[in-house]
Design a protein around this motif. Structure first.
Motif, short mmCIF file in Angstrom:
data_model
loop_
_atom_site.label_atom_id
_atom_site.label_comp_id
_atom_site.label_asym_id
_atom_site.label_seq_id
_atom_site.Cartn_x
_atom_site.Cartn_y
_atom_site.Cartn_z
N ASN A 205 -1.74 0.08 -14.55
CA ASN A 205 -2.66 -0.78 -13.81
C ASN A 205 -2.11 -1.02 -12.40
O ASN A 205 -1.01 -0.56 -12.06
N GLY A 206 -2.87 -1.77 -11.61
CA GLY A 206 -2.49 -2.02 -10.22
C GLY A 206 -1.17 -2.74 -10.07
O GLY A 206 -0.36 -2.41 -9.19
N GLU A 207 -0.92 -3.72 -10.92
CA GLU A 207 0.33 -4.49 -10.83
C GLU A 207 1.56 -3.61 -11.11
O GLU A 207 2.60 -3.77 -10.49
N ALA B 258 -7.56 -7.71 -2.39
CA ALA B 258 -7.14 -7.92 -1.01
C ALA B 258 -5.63 -7.86 -0.86
O ALA B 258 -5.10 -7.32 0.13
N ALA B 259 -4.90 -8.38 -1.84
CA ALA B 259 -3.44 -8.41 -1.75
C ALA B 259 -2.85 -7.01 -1.68
O ALA B 259 -1.87 -6.78 -0.97
N TYR B 260 -3.44 -6.06 -2.37
CA TYR B 260 -2.93 -4.68 -2.32
C TYR B 260 -3.12 -4.09 -0.93
O TYR B 260 -2.22 -3.42 -0.40
N HIS B 261 -4.27 -4.34 -0.35
CA HIS B 261 -4.52 -3.83 1.01
C HIS B 261 -3.55 -4.47 2.01
O HIS B 261 -3.02 -3.80 2.89
N TYR B 262 -3.33 -5.76 1.85
CA TYR B 262 -2.41 -6.50 2.72
C TYR B 262 -1.00 -5.92 2.62
O TYR B 262 -0.34 -5.66 3.63
N LYS B 263 -0.53 -5.71 1.40
CA LYS B 263 0.82 -5.17 1.19
C LYS B 263 0.96 -3.77 1.77
O LYS B 263 1.98 -3.44 2.38
N LEU B 264 -0.05 -2.95 1.58
CA LEU B 264 -0.02 -1.61 2.16
C LEU B 264 -0.02 -1.68 3.68
O LEU B 264 0.69 -0.94 4.35
N SER B 265 -0.80 -2.60 4.22
CA SER B 265 -0.86 -2.79 5.67
C SER B 265 0.52 -3.11 6.24
O SER B 265 0.94 -2.57 7.27
N ILE B 266 1.23 -4.00 5.58
CA ILE B 266 2.57 -4.36 6.04
C ILE B 266 3.49 -3.15 6.01
O ILE B 266 4.25 -2.91 6.96
N SER C 200 7.28 6.80 -0.40
CA SER C 200 6.94 6.63 -1.81
C SER C 200 6.24 5.29 -2.03
O SER C 200 5.29 5.19 -2.83
N ALA C 201 6.68 4.26 -1.32
CA ALA C 201 6.04 2.94 -1.45
C ALA C 201 4.57 3.03 -1.05
O ALA C 201 3.71 2.45 -1.73
N VAL C 202 4.29 3.75 0.02
CA VAL C 202 2.91 3.92 0.47
C VAL C 202 2.08 4.58 -0.64
O VAL C 202 0.97 4.14 -0.94
N VAL C 203 2.64 5.60 -1.26
CA VAL C 203 1.92 6.30 -2.34
C VAL C 203 1.61 5.33 -3.48
O VAL C 203 0.48 5.31 -4.01
N TRP C 204 2.57 4.49 -3.84
CA TRP C 204 2.36 3.54 -4.93
C TRP C 204 1.35 2.46 -4.54
O TRP C 204 0.51 2.07 -5.36
N PHE C 205 1.43 1.97 -3.30
CA PHE C 205 0.43 0.98 -2.86
C PHE C 205 -0.96 1.60 -2.87
O PHE C 205 -1.93 0.96 -3.29
N GLU C 206 -1.06 2.84 -2.42
CA GLU C 206 -2.36 3.52 -2.42
C GLU C 206 -2.88 3.71 -3.85
O GLU C 206 -4.08 3.59 -4.09
N ARG C 207 -1.98 3.98 -4.76
CA ARG C 207 -2.38 4.13 -6.16
C ARG C 207 -2.90 2.78 -6.70
O ARG C 207 -3.91 2.74 -7.41
N ALA C 208 -2.23 1.70 -6.35
CA ALA C 208 -2.69 0.37 -6.78
C ALA C 208 -4.09 0.11 -6.25
O ALA C 208 -4.95 -0.41 -6.97
N ILE C 209 -4.33 0.48 -5.00
CA ILE C 209 -5.66 0.29 -4.40
C ILE C 209 -6.69 1.16 -5.10
O ILE C 209 -7.82 0.73 -5.34
N ALA C 210 -6.31 2.37 -5.45
CA ALA C 210 -7.24 3.26 -6.16
C ALA C 210 -7.61 2.65 -7.52
O ALA C 210 -8.75 2.77 -7.97
N LEU C 211 -6.65 1.98 -8.15
CA LEU C 211 -6.91 1.36 -9.45
C LEU C 211 -7.72 0.07 -9.32
O LEU C 211 -8.47 -0.29 -10.23
N ASP C 212 -7.54 -0.63 -8.20
CA ASP C 212 -8.28 -1.89 -7.98
C ASP C 212 -8.59 -2.03 -6.49
O ASP C 212 -7.91 -2.74 -5.76
N PRO C 213 -9.63 -1.33 -6.02
CA PRO C 213 -9.93 -1.29 -4.58
C PRO C 213 -10.39 -2.63 -4.00
O PRO C 213 -10.37 -2.80 -2.78
N ASN C 214 -10.75 -3.57 -4.84
CA ASN C 214 -11.22 -4.87 -4.34
C ASN C 214 -10.13 -5.94 -4.33
O ASN C 214 -10.43 -7.12 -4.18
N ALA D 138 -8.33 -6.28 3.86
CA ALA D 138 -7.84 -7.46 3.15
C ALA D 138 -8.61 -8.70 3.59
O ALA D 138 -9.01 -9.53 2.76
N VAL D 139 -8.85 -8.82 4.89
CA VAL D 139 -9.61 -9.97 5.42
C VAL D 139 -11.06 -9.91 4.94
O VAL D 139 -11.64 -10.94 4.58
#
Length: 189
Positions: free
Chosen positions: A2-4, A37-45, A21-35, A63-64
């Motif tokens: 799952n996303g978490e 906001a926290a995942y998008h924020y974390k990837l943005s950082i 690799s972190a970017v790949v994992w954040f992108e995977r989390a977003i693919a699993l739960d695109p809605n 995220a906004v």
């Protein structure tokens, strides 16, 4: 997965300094739960730390959009927008005075978006100095010093702008002095 779980893997990658690799994992989390906001924020950082400003801004904006009430997301997005304006303004520094005035406008917008941007105030002071508007250069560098009183470049620039301002005022005509001080010449009425 799952996303978490993907987020945990992203943080493990960050701890290993493996940001790709972190970017790949954040992108995977977003693919699993695109809605989320926290995942998008974390990837943005992570993108921002990797100097991928365009992608960072895109995910901050998302995220906004997903959670418009979260002030952290909004502040991060404004910070990234200000950074983009800084980069655009910086490219105009070696151009004509007209382009330098455009840089000033971009930098003023950057300061409005991110009033804590030391870089924006520094560049704004330099732009005003290049345009020989030393009173505004002094004002911008003083704002910078409010944010960072120990900034070594700003302290030096404040002294330099002060000297140049005094020299200008000694050689300027009364009309030019009044214009620089924001006072309209009475004979123009």
């Amino acid at each position: 997965m799952n996303g978490e779980e993907a987020i945990k893997k992203a943080y493990e990658s960050i701890l290993k300094h493996d940001f790709a690799s972190a970017v790949v994992w954040f992108e995977r989390a977003i693919a699993l739960d695109p809605n989320c906001a926290a995942y998008h924020y974390k990837l943005s950082i992570t993108y921002a730390r990797s100097n991928k400003l365009e992608k960072a801004t895109l995910h901050a904006k998302e995220a906004v959009r997903l959670d418009p009430n979260d002030e952290h997301y909004a502040m991060h997005y404004r910070h990234l927008q200000a950074k983009e304006l800084l980069f655009r303004a910086e490219r105009l520094f070696d151009e004509s005075d007209e382009q330098l005035w455009l840089a000033v406008e971009l930098l003023k917008q950057a300061v409005e978006l991110d009033p804590l941007s030391v870089e924006a105030y520094l560049l704004l002071s330099i732009a005003y100095s290049q345009l020989e508007d030393y009173s505004l250069a002094i004002r911008a560098v003083k704002e910078l010093l409010k944010l960072n009183p120990d900034h070594p470049v700003a302290s030096r620039l404040l002294e330099e702008y002060g000297r140049k301002w005094k020299q200008y005022m000694q050689t300027a005509s009364p009309k030019e002095q009044a214009e620089r001080n924001g006072v309209k010449d009475e004979s123009e009425h």
